[in-house]
Motif scaffolding. Structure first.
Motif, PDB file in Angstrom:
ATOM      1  N   SER A   5      -4.200  -6.974   1.204  1.00 54.11           N
ATOM      2  CA  SER A   5      -4.085  -6.816  -0.188  1.00 54.11           C
ATOM      3  C   SER A   5      -5.227  -5.933  -0.652  1.00 54.11           C
ATOM      4  O   SER A   5      -6.302  -6.559  -0.452  1.00 54.11           O
ATOM      5  CB  SER A   5      -3.774  -7.733  -1.016  1.00 54.11           C
ATOM      6  OG  SER A   5      -2.710  -8.451  -1.005  1.00 54.11           O
ATOM      7  N   LEU A   6      -5.261  -4.919  -1.276  1.00 55.54           N
ATOM      8  CA  LEU A   6      -6.534  -4.203  -1.777  1.00 55.54           C
ATOM      9  C   LEU A   6      -6.306  -4.449  -3.343  1.00 55.54           C
ATOM     10  O   LEU A   6      -5.390  -4.655  -3.854  1.00 55.54           O
ATOM     11  CB  LEU A   6      -6.412  -2.628  -1.526  1.00 55.54           C
ATOM     12  CG  LEU A   6      -6.325  -2.230  -0.026  1.00 55.54           C
ATOM     13  CD1 LEU A   6      -6.289  -0.893   0.331  1.00 55.54           C
ATOM     14  CD2 LEU A   6      -7.439  -2.881   0.800  1.00 55.54           C
ATOM     15  N   GLU A  10      -9.573   1.075  -4.588  1.00 56.93           N
ATOM     16  CA  GLU A  10      -9.034   1.146  -3.122  1.00 56.93           C
ATOM     17  C   GLU A  10      -7.604   1.150  -2.784  1.00 56.93           C
ATOM     18  O   GLU A  10      -7.248   2.076  -2.014  1.00 56.93           O
ATOM     19  CB  GLU A  10      -9.769  -0.135  -2.276  1.00 56.93           C
ATOM     20  CG  GLU A  10     -11.039   0.198  -1.994  1.00 56.93           C
ATOM     21  CD  GLU A  10     -11.394  -1.189  -1.106  1.00 56.93           C
ATOM     22  OE1 GLU A  10     -10.646  -2.038  -0.782  1.00 56.93           O
ATOM     23  OE2 GLU A  10     -12.451  -0.772  -0.250  1.00 56.93           O
ATOM     24  N   LYS A  11      -6.830   0.415  -3.677  1.00 54.50           N
ATOM     25  CA  LYS A  11      -5.179   0.515  -3.607  1.00 54.50           C
ATOM     26  C   LYS A  11      -4.753   1.924  -4.212  1.00 54.50           C
ATOM     27  O   LYS A  11      -4.015   2.269  -3.418  1.00 54.50           O
ATOM     28  CB  LYS A  11      -4.728  -0.725  -4.356  1.00 54.50           C
ATOM     29  CG  LYS A  11      -3.097  -0.623  -4.241  1.00 54.50           C
ATOM     30  CD  LYS A  11      -2.766  -1.793  -4.963  1.00 54.50           C
ATOM     31  CE  LYS A  11      -1.238  -2.125  -4.700  1.00 54.50           C
ATOM     32  NZ  LYS A  11      -0.617  -3.347  -5.131  1.00 54.50           N
ATOM     33  N   ASN A  12      -5.483   2.418  -5.158  1.00 48.70           N
ATOM     34  CA  ASN A  12      -5.073   3.836  -5.527  1.00 48.70           C
ATOM     35  C   ASN A  12      -5.256   4.728  -4.637  1.00 48.70           C
ATOM     36  O   ASN A  12      -4.458   5.743  -4.227  1.00 48.70           O
ATOM     37  CB  ASN A  12      -5.963   4.211  -6.829  1.00 48.70           C
ATOM     38  CG  ASN A  12      -5.114   3.460  -7.931  1.00 48.70           C
ATOM     39  OD1 ASN A  12      -3.983   3.058  -7.952  1.00 48.70           O
ATOM     40  ND2 ASN A  12      -5.944   3.203  -9.104  1.00 48.70           N
ATOM     41  N   ASN A  16      -2.694   7.036  -2.570  1.00 45.68           N
ATOM     42  CA  ASN A  16      -2.693   8.593  -2.722  1.00 45.68           C
ATOM     43  C   ASN A  16      -2.593   9.264  -1.152  1.00 45.68           C
ATOM     44  O   ASN A  16      -2.139  10.275  -1.058  1.00 45.68           O
ATOM     45  CB  ASN A  16      -3.925   9.126  -3.341  1.00 45.68           C
ATOM     46  CG  ASN A  16      -3.885   8.765  -4.768  1.00 45.68           C
ATOM     47  OD1 ASN A  16      -2.680   8.704  -5.482  1.00 45.68           O
ATOM     48  ND2 ASN A  16      -5.075   8.589  -5.670  1.00 45.68           N
ATOM     49  N   ILE A  17      -3.608   8.564  -0.512  1.00 49.55           N
ATOM     50  CA  ILE A  17      -3.436   9.200   1.044  1.00 49.55           C
ATOM     51  C   ILE A  17      -2.192   9.097   1.756  1.00 49.55           C
ATOM     52  O   ILE A  17      -1.742   9.824   2.340  1.00 49.55           O
ATOM     53  CB  ILE A  17      -4.501   8.503   1.802  1.00 49.55           C
ATOM     54  CG1 ILE A  17      -5.783   8.591   1.450  1.00 49.55           C
ATOM     55  CG2 ILE A  17      -4.446   8.576   3.444  1.00 49.55           C
ATOM     56  CD1 ILE A  17      -7.126   7.503   2.085  1.00 49.55           C
ATOM     57  N   ILE A 231      -1.963  -2.091   5.705  1.00 49.34           N
ATOM     58  CA  ILE A 231      -2.506  -1.973   3.992  1.00 49.34           C
ATOM     59  C   ILE A 231      -0.954  -2.390   3.393  1.00 49.34           C
ATOM     60  O   ILE A 231      -0.134  -1.825   3.691  1.00 49.34           O
ATOM     61  CB  ILE A 231      -3.001  -0.561   3.575  1.00 49.34           C
ATOM     62  CG1 ILE A 231      -4.187  -0.648   4.219  1.00 49.34           C
ATOM     63  CG2 ILE A 231      -2.932  -0.555   2.271  1.00 49.34           C
ATOM     64  CD1 ILE A 231      -4.925   0.891   4.122  1.00 49.34           C
ATOM     65  N   ARG A 232      -1.009  -3.267   2.334  1.00 48.24           N
ATOM     66  CA  ARG A 232      -0.250  -3.315   1.528  1.00 48.24           C
ATOM     67  C   ARG A 232      -0.196  -2.681   0.519  1.00 48.24           C
ATOM     68  O   ARG A 232      -1.091  -2.757  -0.458  1.00 48.24           O
ATOM     69  CB  ARG A 232       0.040  -4.994   1.056  1.00 48.24           C
ATOM     70  CG  ARG A 232       1.101  -5.349   0.040  1.00 48.24           C
ATOM     71  CD  ARG A 232       1.058  -6.643  -0.396  1.00 48.24           C
ATOM     72  NE  ARG A 232       1.106  -7.745   0.612  1.00 48.24           N
ATOM     73  CZ  ARG A 232       0.772  -9.220   0.403  1.00 48.24           C
ATOM     74  NH1 ARG A 232       0.559  -9.571  -0.841  1.00 48.24           N
ATOM     75  NH2 ARG A 232       1.192  -9.843   1.411  1.00 48.24           N
TER      76      ARG A 232
END
Length: 233
Positions: A5-6, A10-12, A16-17, A231-232
């Motif tokens: 979990s980010l 970092e999650k954004n 986006n990637i 990555i979640r």
């Protein structure tokens, strides 16, 4: 495989990637179906002369992208991109058919005959490619994750090449079989196009392994991922 979990920024960035990778996948898939009628000759180091469709050029990118998504974002998110690609192909098919049916004006730079010659067979190509791609991509993702679990996240080169080579052969065979069955391509060309297409995709699969390593290394370093972590979103 475990998920990491980010938080926040970092999650954004990771999401986006993921969207960028998905857009590259969809664009490559749709474009390959639109340009498939042009064939070209490619001499590889004097060892083999390829005669292949230009539509094959962007297609291997789709397998590189799904392998990367599978490695970083997991099987579920890779399957989402594949399904999205199916809808994108179907939508492009509808647009092509409507555009081909619309009568051109007398002053139109591109007339009915020229448009039909270039895009008229695209409907069959999209259908054949979509069916072949559906099988090949799901096989690619399944094989990739099978080896990922078996190797506990190690030996990236093994799962990348095993999955891509198998799925690329299925894709090449299936799409050519359907195009020949529909009369788009003569059966006499089936064998040579199958050999040329598969060998070309095999070369691309071998050359894209270092590229996959570079991207995976960056992801793991930037997001602090271990070999068995995904990555979640």
């Amino acid at each position: 495989m475990s998920e990491k979990s980010l938080s926040g920024q970092e999650k954004n960035l990771a999401f986006n990637i993921y969207l960028i990778l998905a857009s590259i996948f969809i664009a490559s898939l749709v474009v390959s179906n639109l340009i498939f009628q042009k064939f070209f000759s490619f001499d590889f180091l004097g060892l083999y002369n390829f005669e292949i469709s230009v539509g094959i050029l962007p297609y291997p990118i789709t397998f590189l992208v799904t392998d990367l998504i599978s490695e970083i974002y997991g099987k579920k998110n890779a399957n989402k991109v594949v399904i999205t690609g199916i809808f994108a192909s179907a939508f492009s098919l509808i647009i092509i058919m409507l555009s081909d049916a619309a009568p051109a004006t007398e002053w139109s730079p591109v007339g009915n005959e020229v448009f039909h010659t270039v895009f008229g067979l695209s409907a069959l190509a999209v259908f054949a490619s979509a069916m072949a791609y559906l099988v090949a991509q799901f096989v690619d993702i399944r094989i990739y994750h099978f080896w990922k679990v078996k190797t506990k996240g190690r030996h990236l080169w093994l799962r990348n090449n095993f999955s891509t080579i198998t799925s690329q052969f299925l894709d090449t065979f299936s799409v050519l079989f359907l195009l020949c069955s529909f009369g788009v391509i003569e059966w006499d060309l089936f064998g040579v196009l199958l050999l040329n297409g598969f060998l070309f995709k095999l070369l691309v699969a071998l050359f894209d392994t270092p590229i996959l390593y570079i991207f995976v290394y960056w992801f793991r370093a930037h997001f602090g991922l271990k070999a068995h972590e995904e990555i979640r979103l």
